[in-house]
Design a protein around this motif. Structure first.
Motif, PDB file in Angstrom:
ATOM      1  N   LYS A 136       4.039 -11.868  17.535  1.00 24.59           N
ATOM      2  CA  LYS A 136       5.275 -11.301  16.983  1.00 24.59           C
ATOM      3  C   LYS A 136       5.145 -11.109  15.476  1.00 24.59           C
ATOM      4  O   LYS A 136       5.516 -10.055  14.935  1.00 24.59           O
ATOM      5  CB  LYS A 136       6.454 -12.211  17.305  1.00 24.59           C
ATOM      6  N   GLU A 138       2.381 -10.796  13.784  1.00 22.62           N
ATOM      7  CA  GLU A 138       1.438  -9.696  13.535  1.00 22.62           C
ATOM      8  C   GLU A 138       2.090  -8.346  13.773  1.00 22.62           C
ATOM      9  O   GLU A 138       1.920  -7.410  12.981  1.00 22.62           O
ATOM     10  CB  GLU A 138       0.202  -9.852  14.447  1.00 22.62           C
ATOM     11  N   GLU A 139       2.868  -8.245  14.865  1.00 19.01           N
ATOM     12  CA  GLU A 139       3.543  -6.977  15.169  1.00 19.01           C
ATOM     13  C   GLU A 139       4.608  -6.659  14.124  1.00 19.01           C
ATOM     14  O   GLU A 139       4.762  -5.502  13.723  1.00 19.01           O
ATOM     15  CB  GLU A 139       4.164  -7.030  16.579  1.00 19.01           C
ATOM     16  N   GLU A 141       4.526  -7.592  11.047  1.00 18.72           N
ATOM     17  CA  GLU A 141       3.788  -7.161   9.853  1.00 18.72           C
ATOM     18  C   GLU A 141       3.295  -5.725  10.010  1.00 18.72           C
ATOM     19  O   GLU A 141       3.405  -4.918   9.080  1.00 18.72           O
ATOM     20  CB  GLU A 141       2.601  -8.103   9.621  1.00 18.72           C
ATOM     21  N   LYS A 142       2.784  -5.418  11.219  1.00 18.45           N
ATOM     22  CA  LYS A 142       2.319  -4.047  11.471  1.00 18.45           C
ATOM     23  C   LYS A 142       3.466  -3.057  11.326  1.00 18.45           C
ATOM     24  O   LYS A 142       3.321  -1.991  10.711  1.00 18.45           O
ATOM     25  CB  LYS A 142       1.728  -3.924  12.881  1.00 18.45           C
ATOM     26  N   MET A 143       4.622  -3.406  11.904  1.00 21.66           N
ATOM     27  CA  MET A 143       5.779  -2.513  11.826  1.00 21.66           C
ATOM     28  C   MET A 143       6.259  -2.378  10.380  1.00 21.66           C
ATOM     29  O   MET A 143       6.631  -1.282   9.941  1.00 21.66           O
ATOM     30  CB  MET A 143       6.924  -3.031  12.707  1.00 21.66           C
ATOM     31  N   SER A 144       6.227  -3.491   9.657  1.00 21.91           N
ATOM     32  CA  SER A 144       6.620  -3.430   8.238  1.00 21.91           C
ATOM     33  C   SER A 144       5.662  -2.532   7.470  1.00 21.91           C
ATOM     34  O   SER A 144       6.089  -1.727   6.618  1.00 21.91           O
ATOM     35  CB  SER A 144       6.616  -4.822   7.625  1.00 21.91           C
ATOM     36  N   ASN A 145       4.366  -2.664   7.771  1.00 20.96           N
ATOM     37  CA  ASN A 145       3.373  -1.807   7.109  1.00 20.96           C
ATOM     38  C   ASN A 145       3.600  -0.343   7.476  1.00 20.96           C
ATOM     39  O   ASN A 145       3.504   0.546   6.617  1.00 20.96           O
ATOM     40  CB  ASN A 145       1.958  -2.226   7.484  1.00 20.96           C
ATOM     41  N   LYS A 146       3.910  -0.099   8.764  1.00 24.39           N
ATOM     42  CA  LYS A 146       4.172   1.285   9.181  1.00 24.39           C
ATOM     43  C   LYS A 146       5.398   1.832   8.478  1.00 24.39           C
ATOM     44  O   LYS A 146       5.426   2.990   8.042  1.00 24.39           O
ATOM     45  CB  LYS A 146       4.355   1.357  10.692  1.00 24.39           C
ATOM     46  N   LYS A 147       6.452   0.997   8.366  1.00 24.67           N
ATOM     47  CA  LYS A 147       7.658   1.424   7.649  1.00 24.67           C
ATOM     48  C   LYS A 147       7.326   1.761   6.196  1.00 24.67           C
ATOM     49  O   LYS A 147       7.798   2.764   5.664  1.00 24.67           O
ATOM     50  CB  LYS A 147       8.721   0.316   7.700  1.00 24.67           C
ATOM     51  N   GLU A 149       4.419   2.662   5.058  1.00 24.26           N
ATOM     52  CA  GLU A 149       3.629   3.902   5.033  1.00 24.26           C
ATOM     53  C   GLU A 149       4.535   5.118   5.214  1.00 24.26           C
ATOM     54  O   GLU A 149       4.358   6.152   4.552  1.00 24.26           O
ATOM     55  CB  GLU A 149       2.575   3.875   6.140  1.00 24.26           C
TER      56      GLU A 149
END
Length: 195
Positions: A136, A138-139, A141-147, A149
């Protein structure tokens, strides 16, 4: 004392016989060490006391002794029975205690087994929860990074659009000043009205 008084006093009299019994008389088997004793009937009682063959033997003491022996035998039999019953009861209690102890040990073993299995399941569940928390995180963090970007790309596109708009406005202003200077009308503007 007369014979009537003796017969009342003595319940049982016997004749000491030196000869074996006749065939007509049935005598119970006795121990060979004992002498043959026959109960006297009133018809066989001798009338004279001087007969050397027949002797009256008072069995009052023997009867009392036999009653004591019977009582002792009964008491011994009762004691033996009570002893046997006590042994049976002690054995029963011992076996019950053994069965209870065995059952208690098995129940304790089942309880320990249950606790160990529950602890294993709890540990496994905790591992799964930790794994899900890590996934969760990691996901997230990934979603935050995508946001981030997406925001960055949106800002770049906005900047590009703003820059293009600024260029287009400058171009229009230049063309408008050129048209003002020449007095010509832009063709593209009226092109759609001429149809």
């Amino acid at each position: 004392m007369g014979e009537d008084q003796i017969s009342k006093k003595v319940e049982f009299e016997a004749i000491l016989v030196d000869t074996p019994p006749s065939a007509d008389e049935k005598v119970p088997k006795q121990d060979p060490s004992e002498k043959n004793l026959l109960p006297l009937s009133e018809a066989k009682l001798p009338h004279s006391k001087s007969s050397p063959i027949v002797k009256k033997v008072s069995d009052h003491a023997a009867e009392k002794k036999s009653e004591d022996t019977v009582d002792k035998d009964a008491i011994l039999a009762r004691i033996e029975t009570e002893k046997r019953l006590a042994l049976i009861k002690a054995w029963e209690e011992s076996e019950k205690t053994k069965a209870e102890n065995k059952a208690y040990k098995k129940i304790s073993a089942v309880g320990a087994w249950e606790k160990s299995k529950e602890a294993n399941i709890e540990a496994e569940l905790k591992k799964i929860e930790e794994k899900f928390e890590r996934i969760k995180a990691e996901e997230v963090e990934k979603m935050s990074n995508k946001k981030a970007e997406i925001r960055k790309a949106a800002e770049e596109k906005r900047a590009t659009v703003e820059a293009k708009r600024g260029e287009d406005i400058l171009k229009v202003e230049e063309m408008a000043s050129k048209f003002h200077a020449t007095g010509n009308i832009p063709k593209r503007f009226f092109g759609c009205f001429s149809c």
